[in-house]
Each structure stands twice: as structure tokens, then as C-alpha cells.
Motif scaffolding. Structure first.
Motif, PDB file in Angstrom:
ATOM      1  N   HIS A 126       0.828  -1.207   0.000  1.00 34.64           N
ATOM      2  CA  HIS A 126       0.000   0.000   0.000  1.00 34.64           C
ATOM      3  C   HIS A 126       0.865   1.260   0.000  1.00 34.64           C
ATOM      4  O   HIS A 126       1.995   1.263   0.490  1.00 34.64           O
ATOM      5  CB  HIS A 126      -0.900   0.042   1.233  1.00 34.64           C
ATOM      6  N   LEU A 127       0.290   2.327  -0.535  1.00 32.87           N
ATOM      7  CA  LEU A 127       0.869   3.669  -0.488  1.00 32.87           C
ATOM      8  C   LEU A 127      -0.104   4.597   0.215  1.00 32.87           C
ATOM      9  O   LEU A 127      -1.306   4.573  -0.076  1.00 32.87           O
ATOM     10  CB  LEU A 127       1.132   4.195  -1.902  1.00 32.87           C
ATOM     11  N   VAL A 128       0.413   5.411   1.132  1.00 33.10           N
ATOM     12  CA  VAL A 128      -0.351   6.514   1.707  1.00 33.10           C
ATOM     13  C   VAL A 128       0.327   7.803   1.278  1.00 33.10           C
ATOM     14  O   VAL A 128       1.542   7.982   1.488  1.00 33.10           O
ATOM     15  CB  VAL A 128      -0.421   6.433   3.248  1.00 33.10           C
ATOM     16  N   VAL A 129      -0.442   8.681   0.658  1.00 34.29           N
ATOM     17  CA  VAL A 129       0.098   9.947   0.184  1.00 34.29           C
ATOM     18  C   VAL A 129      -0.825  11.074   0.615  1.00 34.29           C
ATOM     19  O   VAL A 129      -2.047  10.904   0.662  1.00 34.29           O
ATOM     20  CB  VAL A 129       0.276   9.918  -1.362  1.00 34.29           C
ATOM     21  N   SER A 130      -0.238  12.214   0.969  1.00 32.53           N
ATOM     22  CA  SER A 130      -1.058  13.385   1.289  1.00 32.53           C
ATOM     23  C   SER A 130      -0.422  14.629   0.703  1.00 32.53           C
ATOM     24  O   SER A 130       0.803  14.713   0.544  1.00 32.53           O
ATOM     25  CB  SER A 130      -1.212  13.551   2.806  1.00 32.53           C
ATOM     26  N   VAL A 131      -1.287  15.598   0.370  1.00 30.21           N
ATOM     27  CA  VAL A 131      -0.842  16.900  -0.133  1.00 30.21           C
ATOM     28  C   VAL A 131      -1.781  17.973   0.415  1.00 30.21           C
ATOM     29  O   VAL A 131      -2.921  17.676   0.789  1.00 30.21           O
ATOM     30  CB  VAL A 131      -0.845  16.966  -1.684  1.00 30.21           C
ATOM     31  N   PRO A 132      -1.335  19.224   0.468  1.00 29.32           N
ATOM     32  CA  PRO A 132      -2.248  20.315   0.821  1.00 29.32           C
ATOM     33  C   PRO A 132      -3.396  20.390  -0.182  1.00 29.32           C
ATOM     34  O   PRO A 132      -3.205  20.173  -1.383  1.00 29.32           O
ATOM     35  CB  PRO A 132      -1.361  21.561   0.724  1.00 29.32           C
ATOM     36  N   ARG A 133      -4.589  20.674   0.315  1.00 26.35           N
ATOM     37  CA  ARG A 133      -5.757  20.776  -0.558  1.00 26.35           C
ATOM     38  C   ARG A 133      -5.936  22.222  -0.991  1.00 26.35           C
ATOM     39  O   ARG A 133      -6.202  23.104  -0.187  1.00 26.35           O
ATOM     40  CB  ARG A 133      -7.008  20.286   0.170  1.00 26.35           C
ATOM     41  N   GLU A 134      -5.753  22.440  -2.274  1.00 25.69           N
ATOM     42  CA  GLU A 134      -5.893  23.775  -2.839  1.00 25.69           C
ATOM     43  C   GLU A 134      -7.287  23.962  -3.447  1.00 25.69           C
ATOM     44  O   GLU A 134      -7.913  22.997  -3.875  1.00 25.69           O
ATOM     45  CB  GLU A 134      -4.814  24.008  -3.907  1.00 25.69           C
ATOM     46  N   PRO A 135      -7.799  25.196  -3.463  1.00 24.66           N
ATOM     47  CA  PRO A 135      -7.156  26.433  -2.994  1.00 24.66           C
ATOM     48  C   PRO A 135      -7.367  26.719  -1.507  1.00 24.66           C
ATOM     49  O   PRO A 135      -7.004  27.788  -1.027  1.00 24.66           O
ATOM     50  CB  PRO A 135      -7.838  27.511  -3.845  1.00 24.66           C
ATOM     51  N   ILE A 136      -7.935  25.754  -0.776  1.00 22.39           N
ATOM     52  CA  ILE A 136      -8.219  25.988   0.642  1.00 22.39           C
ATOM     53  C   ILE A 136      -6.944  26.302   1.413  1.00 22.39           C
ATOM     54  O   ILE A 136      -6.930  27.182   2.288  1.00 22.39           O
ATOM     55  CB  ILE A 136      -8.936  24.764   1.249  1.00 22.39           C
TER      56      ILE A 136
END
Length: 212
Positions: free
Chosen positions: A145-155
Motif C-alpha cells: 500500500h501507499l499513503v500519500v497526502s498533499v495540501p488541498r488547494e485552494p483551501i
């Protein structure tokens, strides 16, 4: 344990590590947001409790040290030698093994040396000039498995503007050169992975995936 933090140092012109210890912040709004983020990542990474973990872009070691303390087999890598020094120092201060941390660029990882049952890549892709190449490499080293996260734009940028941060850059955090909405990051990651679960702790998007 409060971590030693890089405080936004740059290496080879790239922002490395964290600007402040968001995990230990006393600000109630930051604390609320981080609680949501921590719960999401903890839940998503609980998918495989006995396999190996490779945290790509481990920063100062918050998550890797947490998993190591829980008895899990962990490796943490980061492109920044200075940040890896901090991560190893944090490990020593916590009485944990510092040698789990290695200086490696995501672009240099290989299946032979870096594959793991669970690969975690949180708050990394937004910093990369070639995220598609990075996604291919994550695919090659993910056995389960891969877990990935990024900032949610434009919030993300809107919240920065609301707290009067990075006004000249319209709320863009230093070092963020890629920007994804929740739909955008799902479409991007879906090129190489099946998405199993989506979490949206404000203001991030986090995904649990399996390789296609």
C-alpha cells in the motif's frame, strides 16, 4: 516528545523540513487541524501493522519515530542531509535507533533497496519539480500500500491568507511548486495506483492506494 525542527532551512535551493513544530503547536486552530491530520494518517497507515514501512520525505522524523516506537519495521528517507541529521538527533533524544534515517532523494530510490510493504509520502509531492517521475518511483517501491497526502488547494492558500501569512505569494507556502485540489490529486495518483480510501482532514487530502 517535542521535536527539533529545521525551521524552514533550504538545501540546494529547496525548502527542507518544517517551518515550525506543528505537531506540538499550542494554537487551538492549528491543534484542531493537526489532530484531524494525525487521525487520518494514523488510520490509513494502520492497514498493514506487521509489514515494513518506508517513509519517503520523513523530515525530522515525527511519523517514523512514532511507528518505530510501536515496534514496526521502519525506514525514513529525505533528500536533505541536514534534516536527516535532525531526525537522527530526535531519535537519540527519544532513546530510539537513529540509523533508520537515511539521506536519499525520492528520485534515487530503487525497488531493490527501498521497497516496503507500506510506503508513506506525506507533504512531499507539492515540493517536487517532477512529481510524475516521483509517482513512478513510488509505484516501483510499493509492495502493498501507499499513503500519500498533499495540501488541498485552494483551501490551503486561502487559510494562509486568512492568517495573513505569505501575502505577497497569495498564501502559497514557501517551497510549494505543485498545487492540487482533492479531485486533482486523485486523478494524478490514479495514473499509477488504485485509490482505496480518501480522507480530507482540513486542509489536506490523504489517499490510501494500491499499485495498478
Amino acid at each position: 516528545m517535542s521535536l527539533e525542527i529545521s525551521k524552514g532551512l533550504t538545501e540546494d535551493g529547496i525548502v527542507a523540513g518544517n517551518n515550525f513544530d506543528k505537531y506540538a503547536s499550542k494554537n487551538p486552530i492549528v491543534r484542531w487541524m493537526m489532530t484531524g491530520f494525525e487521525e487520518a494518517i494514523a488510520d490509513l497507515t494502520a492497514v498493514d501493522t506487521i509489514g515494513s514501512i518506508h517513509e519517503v520525505g520523513c523530515g525530522e522524523g515525527f511519523w517514523s519515530l512514532r511507528w518505530q516506537k510501536d515496534g514496526r519495521q521502519v525506514k525514513g528517507t529525505d533528500f536533505s542531509g541536514e534534516v536527516i541529521k535532525i531526525a537522527r538527533s530526535n531519535a537519540q533524544r527519544a532513546g530510539q535507533a537513529p540509523d533508520i534515517f537515511q539521506q536519499r532523494s525520492i528520485y534515487d530510490l530503487t525497488a531493490e533497496h527501498d521497497a516496503a510493504d507500506l510506503v508513506v509520502c506525506c507533504e512531499v509531492l507539492e515540493h517536487l519539480e517532477d512529481p510524475r517521475k516521483a509517482l513512478d518511483i513510488l509505484h516501483s517501491i510499493t509492495k502493498g500500500h501507499l499513503v500519500v497526502s498533499v495540501p488541498r488547494e485552494p483551501i490551503w492558500r486561502a487559510l494562509n491568507m486568512a492568517r495573513l501569512s505569505y501575502i505577497r505569494d497569495l498564501g502559497n507556502t514557501p517551497g510549494h511548486i505543485q498545487h492540487w485540489s482533492a479531485t486533482g490529486i486523485k486523478n494524478f495518483v490514479s495514473e499509477r495506483f488504485h485509490i482505496l480510501e480518501v480522507r480530507k482532514p482540513l486542509p489536506w487530502t490523504a489517499l490510501l492506494c494500491k499499485p495498478r
